[in-house]
Design a protein around this motif. Structure first.
Motif, mmCIF file in Angstrom:
data_model
loop_
_atom_site.group_PDB
_atom_site.id
_atom_site.type_symbol
_atom_site.label_atom_id
_atom_site.label_comp_id
_atom_site.label_asym_id
_atom_site.label_seq_id
_atom_site.Cartn_x
_atom_site.Cartn_y
_atom_site.Cartn_z
ATOM 1 N N HIS A 5 -6.209 4.305 -8.585
ATOM 2 C CA HIS A 5 -6.022 4.092 -9.820
ATOM 3 C C HIS A 5 -5.166 5.258 -10.931
ATOM 4 O O HIS A 5 -4.344 5.199 -11.526
ATOM 5 C CB HIS A 5 -5.513 2.459 -10.514
ATOM 6 C CG HIS A 5 -5.252 1.816 -10.209
ATOM 7 N ND1 HIS A 5 -5.952 0.285 -10.446
ATOM 8 C CD2 HIS A 5 -5.077 1.141 -8.935
ATOM 9 C CE1 HIS A 5 -4.719 -0.399 -9.871
ATOM 10 N NE2 HIS A 5 -4.886 0.115 -8.722
ATOM 11 N N PRO A 6 -5.753 6.093 -11.112
ATOM 12 C CA PRO A 6 -5.997 7.582 -12.078
ATOM 13 C C PRO A 6 -4.784 8.788 -11.211
ATOM 14 O O PRO A 6 -4.651 9.338 -11.907
ATOM 15 C CB PRO A 6 -7.812 8.229 -11.695
ATOM 16 C CG PRO A 6 -8.627 7.089 -11.367
ATOM 17 C CD PRO A 6 -7.800 6.263 -10.960
ATOM 18 N N TYR A 7 -4.850 8.328 -9.643
ATOM 19 C CA TYR A 7 -3.753 9.143 -8.855
ATOM 20 C C TYR A 7 -2.297 8.738 -9.453
ATOM 21 O O TYR A 7 -1.714 9.736 -9.130
ATOM 22 C CB TYR A 7 -4.005 9.190 -7.652
ATOM 23 C CG TYR A 7 -5.756 9.924 -7.575
ATOM 24 C CD1 TYR A 7 -6.197 11.269 -7.628
ATOM 25 C CD2 TYR A 7 -6.579 8.844 -6.808
ATOM 26 C CE1 TYR A 7 -6.326 11.497 -7.866
ATOM 27 C CE2 TYR A 7 -8.015 9.739 -6.695
ATOM 28 C CZ TYR A 7 -7.721 11.079 -7.041
ATOM 29 O OH TYR A 7 -8.786 11.621 -7.055
ATOM 30 N N TYR A 8 -2.015 7.723 -9.544
ATOM 31 C CA TYR A 8 -0.830 7.377 -10.363
ATOM 32 C C TYR A 8 0.293 7.156 -11.180
ATOM 33 O O TYR A 8 0.029 7.051 -11.927
ATOM 34 C CB TYR A 8 -0.638 5.854 -9.863
ATOM 35 C CG TYR A 8 -1.644 5.216 -8.597
ATOM 36 C CD1 TYR A 8 -1.266 5.798 -7.357
ATOM 37 C CD2 TYR A 8 -1.976 3.693 -7.953
ATOM 38 C CE1 TYR A 8 -2.379 5.241 -5.733
ATOM 39 C CE2 TYR A 8 -3.088 3.564 -7.216
ATOM 40 C CZ TYR A 8 -2.532 4.195 -6.264
ATOM 41 O OH TYR A 8 -3.168 3.631 -5.105
ATOM 42 N N ASP A 9 1.205 7.950 -10.460
ATOM 43 C CA ASP A 9 1.871 8.312 -11.917
ATOM 44 C C ASP A 9 3.834 8.483 -12.195
ATOM 45 O O ASP A 9 4.038 8.518 -11.393
ATOM 46 C CB ASP A 9 1.631 9.586 -12.903
ATOM 47 C CG ASP A 9 2.959 9.751 -14.609
ATOM 48 O OD1 ASP A 9 2.966 8.694 -15.120
ATOM 49 O OD2 ASP A 9 2.938 11.200 -14.447
ATOM 50 N N PRO A 10 3.906 6.850 -12.005
ATOM 51 C CA PRO A 10 4.198 5.554 -13.173
ATOM 52 C C PRO A 10 3.401 5.102 -11.930
ATOM 53 O O PRO A 10 2.929 5.373 -10.648
ATOM 54 C CB PRO A 10 4.837 5.087 -13.370
ATOM 55 C CG PRO A 10 5.933 5.464 -12.423
ATOM 56 C CD PRO A 10 5.648 7.080 -11.795
ATOM 57 N N PHE A 11 2.389 3.903 -13.200
ATOM 58 C CA PHE A 11 1.529 3.054 -12.409
ATOM 59 C C PHE A 11 2.707 1.998 -10.841
ATOM 60 O O PHE A 11 3.250 1.601 -11.738
ATOM 61 C CB PHE A 11 1.388 1.277 -12.846
ATOM 62 C CG PHE A 11 0.316 0.926 -12.198
ATOM 63 C CD1 PHE A 11 -1.256 1.206 -12.051
ATOM 64 C CD2 PHE A 11 0.387 -0.103 -11.536
ATOM 65 C CE1 PHE A 11 -1.740 0.857 -11.302
ATOM 66 C CE2 PHE A 11 -0.626 -1.373 -10.638
ATOM 67 C CZ PHE A 11 -1.261 -0.574 -10.797
ATOM 68 N N PRO A 12 2.483 2.011 -9.624
ATOM 69 C CA PRO A 12 3.433 1.216 -8.573
ATOM 70 C C PRO A 12 3.907 0.131 -8.580
ATOM 71 O O PRO A 12 3.213 -1.096 -9.462
ATOM 72 C CB PRO A 12 2.796 1.609 -7.365
ATOM 73 C CG PRO A 12 1.037 1.546 -8.064
ATOM 74 C CD PRO A 12 1.244 2.124 -8.566
ATOM 75 N N LEU A 13 4.777 -0.303 -8.687
ATOM 76 C CA LEU A 13 5.698 -2.105 -8.465
ATOM 77 C C LEU A 13 5.458 -2.618 -7.291
ATOM 78 O O LEU A 13 5.481 -1.989 -6.308
ATOM 79 C CB LEU A 13 6.935 -1.667 -8.640
ATOM 80 C CG LEU A 13 7.601 -3.604 -8.197
ATOM 81 C CD1 LEU A 13 7.216 -4.013 -9.671
ATOM 82 C CD2 LEU A 13 9.008 -2.808 -8.356
ATOM 83 N N VAL A 14 3.751 -3.611 -6.724
ATOM 84 C CA VAL A 14 3.256 -3.960 -5.826
ATOM 85 C C VAL A 14 4.300 -5.378 -6.146
ATOM 86 O O VAL A 14 4.695 -6.228 -6.370
ATOM 87 C CB VAL A 14 1.979 -4.201 -5.430
ATOM 88 C CG1 VAL A 14 1.766 -5.087 -4.530
ATOM 89 C CG2 VAL A 14 1.432 -2.956 -6.029
ATOM 90 N N GLU A 15 5.128 -5.070 -4.299
ATOM 91 C CA GLU A 15 5.904 -6.511 -4.145
ATOM 92 C C GLU A 15 5.259 -7.135 -2.259
ATOM 93 O O GLU A 15 4.382 -6.218 -1.463
ATOM 94 C CB GLU A 15 7.671 -6.110 -3.689
ATOM 95 C CG GLU A 15 7.943 -6.058 -5.320
ATOM 96 C CD GLU A 15 9.447 -5.164 -5.074
ATOM 97 O OE1 GLU A 15 9.983 -5.131 -5.956
ATOM 98 O OE2 GLU A 15 9.797 -5.010 -4.542
ATOM 99 N N HIS A 16 5.461 -8.738 -2.530
ATOM 100 C CA HIS A 16 5.324 -8.812 -1.043
ATOM 101 C C HIS A 16 6.719 -9.452 -0.953
ATOM 102 O O HIS A 16 7.643 -10.615 -0.896
ATOM 103 C CB HIS A 16 4.243 -10.017 -1.515
ATOM 104 C CG HIS A 16 2.972 -9.777 -2.450
ATOM 105 N ND1 HIS A 16 3.456 -9.261 -3.190
ATOM 106 C CD2 HIS A 16 2.099 -9.357 -1.990
ATOM 107 C CE1 HIS A 16 2.360 -9.824 -3.830
ATOM 108 N NE2 HIS A 16 1.626 -9.057 -3.264
ATOM 109 N N TYR A 17 6.647 -9.245 1.165
ATOM 110 C CA TYR A 17 7.706 -9.819 1.481
ATOM 111 C C TYR A 17 7.382 -10.826 3.078
ATOM 112 O O TYR A 17 6.421 -10.244 3.321
ATOM 113 C CB TYR A 17 8.758 -8.417 2.140
ATOM 114 C CG TYR A 17 9.123 -7.347 1.320
ATOM 115 C CD1 TYR A 17 10.723 -7.664 0.644
ATOM 116 C CD2 TYR A 17 8.400 -6.083 0.709
ATOM 117 C CE1 TYR A 17 11.088 -6.842 -0.414
ATOM 118 C CE2 TYR A 17 8.842 -5.318 -0.465
ATOM 119 C CZ TYR A 17 9.723 -6.117 -0.725
ATOM 120 O OH TYR A 17 10.725 -5.164 -1.686
#
Length: 106
Positions: A82-94
Motif C-alpha cells: 500500500h505505501p506504493y500506491y498514489d492514488p489508492f486503487p479502486l478494486v472491482e469484482h467482475y
C-alpha cells in the motif's frame, strides 16, 4: 469464478521497489482459500510506466472480501504494497463473461 481487477498507480520512481515488494507479497494471496490465479500486467502506454493492472481470479467474491481481506496475510500484503500506491486503487469484482471472442483456426 470471479475476477478482481485494480489499476495500480505506483509512485513515480518506485516501480522497481514495488515489483520487489510484490514478489514478496504474491505468496500471501496465492495461499488463500478460493484463490485461483493472479496476473500483474505493466502498462505499455507512454508516460504510464508506473501503472499496472492487477487481475486476481477467485472462486467467489467472498473469498476476497471476507476471506483474504480479513486474514492476517492481508495485513502483511497491505504493509508491503500500500505505501506504493498514489492514488489508492479502486478494486472491482467482475463475473463470468457475457460476450467475448478468441481467434479460431484459419
Amino acid at each position: 469464478m470471479i475476477l478482481e481487477s485494480a489499476v495500480l498507480d505506483v509512485v513515480p520512481g518506485r516501480r522497481e521497489e514495488f515489483l520487489a515488494a510484490f514478489r514478496q507479497a504474491r505468496p500471501l494471496i496465492a495461499a488463500q482459500p478460493g484463490f485461483l490465479a493472479l496476473r500483474l500486467l505493466p502498462c505499455l502506454d507512454h508516460g504510464r510506466e508506473s501503472r499496472f493492472l492487477l487481475q486476481v481470479e477467485w472462486q467467489r467474491v467472498e473469498d476476497h472480501t471476507e476471506g483474504f481481506r480479513r486474514s492476517p496475510e492481508y495485513a502483511q500484503w497491505r504493509e508491503l504494497l500500500h505505501p506504493y500506491y498514489d492514488p489508492f486503487p479502486l478494486v472491482e469484482h467482475y463475473g463470468e463473461p457475457v460476450a467475448g471472442s478468441r481467434p479460431g483456426p484459419a
